[in-house]
Design a protein around this motif. Structure first.
Motif, PDB file in Angstrom:
ATOM      1  N   ASN A 255      -4.132 -59.850 -84.737  1.00  0.00           N
ATOM      2  CA  ASN A 255      -5.364 -59.578 -85.493  1.00  0.00           C
ATOM      3  C   ASN A 255      -5.714 -58.104 -85.375  1.00  0.00           C
ATOM      4  OD1 ASN A 255      -6.274 -62.153 -86.548  1.00  0.00           O
ATOM      5  ND2 ASN A 255      -6.503 -62.743 -84.396  1.00  0.00           N
ATOM      6  N   CYS A 256      -6.022 -57.481 -86.497  1.00  0.00           N
ATOM      7  CA  CYS A 256      -6.436 -56.082 -86.454  1.00  0.00           C
ATOM      8  C   CYS A 256      -7.840 -56.016 -85.871  1.00  0.00           C
ATOM      9  CB  CYS A 256      -6.421 -55.471 -87.851  1.00  0.00           C
ATOM     10  SG  CYS A 256      -7.078 -53.795 -87.870  1.00  0.00           S
ATOM     11  N   GLU A 257      -7.993 -55.200 -84.816  1.00  0.00           N
ATOM     12  CA  GLU A 257      -9.307 -55.116 -84.168  1.00  0.00           C
ATOM     13  C   GLU A 257     -10.347 -54.469 -85.078  1.00  0.00           C
ATOM     14  OE1 GLU A 257      -9.301 -54.601 -79.604  1.00  0.00           O
ATOM     15  OE2 GLU A 257      -7.708 -53.318 -80.398  1.00  0.00           O
ATOM     16  N   PHE A 258      -9.882 -53.583 -85.928  1.00  0.00           N
ATOM     17  CA  PHE A 258     -10.809 -52.875 -86.806  1.00  0.00           C
ATOM     18  C   PHE A 258     -11.352 -53.774 -87.924  1.00  0.00           C
ATOM     19  CE2 PHE A 258      -8.743 -49.086 -85.027  1.00  0.00           C
ATOM     20  CZ  PHE A 258      -9.837 -48.262 -84.843  1.00  0.00           C
ATOM     21  N   CYS A 259     -10.433 -54.464 -88.639  1.00  0.00           N
ATOM     22  CA  CYS A 259     -10.881 -55.171 -89.847  1.00  0.00           C
ATOM     23  C   CYS A 259     -10.730 -56.683 -89.728  1.00  0.00           C
ATOM     24  CB  CYS A 259     -10.141 -54.642 -91.074  1.00  0.00           C
ATOM     25  SG  CYS A 259      -8.410 -55.102 -91.103  1.00  0.00           S
ATOM     26  N   SER A 260     -10.274 -57.162 -88.562  1.00  0.00           N
ATOM     27  CA  SER A 260     -10.115 -58.591 -88.292  1.00  0.00           C
ATOM     28  C   SER A 260      -9.048 -59.278 -89.138  1.00  0.00           C
ATOM     29  CB  SER A 260     -11.445 -59.349 -88.465  1.00  0.00           C
ATOM     30  OG  SER A 260     -12.461 -58.732 -87.734  1.00  0.00           O
TER      31      SER A 260
ATOM     32  N   ARG B  18     -12.418 -49.188 -95.417  1.00  0.00           N
ATOM     33  CA  ARG B  18     -10.989 -49.404 -95.659  1.00  0.00           C
ATOM     34  C   ARG B  18     -10.200 -49.166 -94.377  1.00  0.00           C
ATOM     35  NH1 ARG B  18      -8.424 -45.902-100.222  1.00  0.00           N
ATOM     36  NH2 ARG B  18      -9.674 -47.212-101.581  1.00  0.00           N
ATOM     37  N   CYS B  19      -9.358 -50.146 -94.048  1.00  0.00           N
ATOM     38  CA  CYS B  19      -8.562 -50.070 -92.820  1.00  0.00           C
ATOM     39  C   CYS B  19      -7.142 -49.672 -93.185  1.00  0.00           C
ATOM     40  CB  CYS B  19      -8.576 -51.421 -92.122  1.00  0.00           C
ATOM     41  SG  CYS B  19      -7.834 -51.360 -90.492  1.00  0.00           S
ATOM     42  N   SER B  20      -6.519 -48.920 -92.287  1.00  0.00           N
ATOM     43  CA  SER B  20      -5.159 -48.455 -92.564  1.00  0.00           C
ATOM     44  C   SER B  20      -4.098 -49.379 -91.971  1.00  0.00           C
ATOM     45  CB  SER B  20      -4.979 -47.035 -92.032  1.00  0.00           C
ATOM     46  OG  SER B  20      -5.300 -47.009 -90.652  1.00  0.00           O
ATOM     47  N   CYS B  21      -4.507 -50.541 -91.457  1.00  0.00           N
ATOM     48  CA  CYS B  21      -3.504 -51.436 -90.885  1.00  0.00           C
ATOM     49  C   CYS B  21      -2.640 -52.017 -92.001  1.00  0.00           C
ATOM     50  CB  CYS B  21      -4.157 -52.563 -90.071  1.00  0.00           C
ATOM     51  SG  CYS B  21      -5.093 -53.770 -91.032  1.00  0.00           S
ATOM     52  N   SER B  22      -1.404 -52.375 -91.657  1.00  0.00           N
ATOM     53  CA  SER B  22      -0.523 -52.990 -92.651  1.00  0.00           C
ATOM     54  C   SER B  22       0.524 -53.820 -91.919  1.00  0.00           C
ATOM     55  CB  SER B  22       0.176 -51.925 -93.491  1.00  0.00           C
ATOM     56  OG  SER B  22       1.099 -51.215 -92.685  1.00  0.00           O
TER      57      SER B  22
HETATM   58 ZN   LIG Z   1      -7.177 -53.480 -90.137  1.00  0.00          ZN
END
Ligand SMILES: [Zn+2]
Length: 329
Positions: free
Chosen positions: A310-315, A278-282
């Motif tokens: 683009n989020c590097e963690f979750c793309s 789970r990624c915390s990006c929003s």
């Molecule tokens: Zn993310």
């Protein structure tokens, strides 16, 4: 065999993606074991990294969940490498109570050259630099960061060094990463990883030190192998019998492994902590970053009339209208 089964049933099975804390009181040892399955497969499938990079990210994920799930408060545990090898950065972070995310940054040409030369061992891909482990309890608290040198060492060795230097606790770490074809998966290979961390925590602290140390000078902290205490040496010998395949084999599982290793000494297993991809990006968070941009930076970030992030963690891809920000500027 039925006796073994019954005892295993008593402590229950955690299964994949569950971190299992344990204690072997007779050896003054506490630790955690984990097998990462579907969660890890999902993270690595999404990134689609070349295989040696995926392995490195999987090792980072193992260390991160083994350490992160020990946090006794709400917060974050962050593992980050900065090195001069083909893979110059690996980041994995764990946010309580159970969220894991990870990514790696690499130079495609150097990586291709390393693969062609067969130099894909984790320590070769990382090269020299540092491993930083950070504990973040939120906005109004001090960050705690421990840094250890990475000098052609892999993450397993670096984690041991970290505990020796920063925490001064004899610690043994074993990590294993592999791809397995699982029953019912139509022949597709799945990423799996297994990790074990064991720490020597005797009440009498002098048992953690090297015997006959010259007073005062030199490095007062023994390597885990140098701690002569019989209980700790027994632990090291037992962990040395763990095979890579066994550590990640779902047919073995965390509890069965603990039972095999420590049954003779008596092992207690505590409630497992499940971990999730789970990624915390929003959108809100990225919008917050863009709101801090100057008008010029907004223009520079705009392509084909939109700002793509683009989020590097979750793309995950986010798209913004530049007018949302330039109107403000
Ligand atoms: Zn993310």
């Amino acid at each position: 065999m039925s006796g073994t089964e019954r005892k295993l049933g008593e402590i229950g099975f955690a299964g994949d993606d569950d971190v299992v804390p344990f204690e072997v009181a007779a050896l003054d040892v506490r630790g955690r074991v984990v097998q990462l399955g579907p969660m890890l497969d999902q993270i690595l499938a999404r990134h689609d990294y070349p295989e040696p990079v995926a392995r490195l990210v999987a090792e980072a994920c193992l260390v991160t969940v083994l350490l992160g799930t020990s946090l006794k408060f709400d917060g974050k545990f962050i593992l980050q490498t900065r090195t001069d090898g083909p893979v110059d950065m690996v980041v994995a972070d764990f946010a309580t109570p159970r969220s894991l995310r990870a990514y790696a940054r690499f130079d495609e040409e150097r990586l291709a050259a390393a693969i062609a030369a067969g130099e894909t061992a984790p320590e070769k891909l990382l090269g020299n630099g540092v491993l930083a482990l950070t504990i973040d309890q939120g906005e109004h608290t001090q960050r705690y960061q421990g840094v250890v040198a990475l000098e052609s060492t892999d993450l397993q060795e670096a984690a041991k060094t970290y505990f020796r230097q920063s925490e001064q606790i004899p610690t043994d770490v074993k990590l294993s990463v592999g791809k397995l074809v699982l029953p019912g998966s139509g022949g597709r290979e799945h990423w799996r990883a297994g990790g074990l961390l064991a720490q020597f925590l005797p009440k009498a602290e002098e048992r953690m030190r090297m015997p006959d140390l010259p007073g005062g000078d030199g490095d007062p902290i023994a390597t885990p192998q140098e701690v002569a205490d019989a209980a700790w040496q027994e632990l090291l010998a037992l962990v040395a019998t763990v095979e890579d395949e066994e550590l990640l084999d779902p047919a073995v599982g965390s509890e069965r492994l603990l039972y095999r290793l420590f049954n003779e000494h008596g092992v207690r297993v505590f409630e497992a902590t499940p971990v999730e991809d789970r990624c915390s990006c929003s959108e809100q968070r990225i919008r917050g970053i863009l709101e801090g941009f100057t008008a010029e930076e907004i223009v520079e970030s705009t392509e084909d009339g939109v700002i793509r992030v683009n989020c590097e963690f979750c793309s995950k891809a986010y798209v913004f209208e530049p007018s949302e920000f330039s109107a403000r500027a």
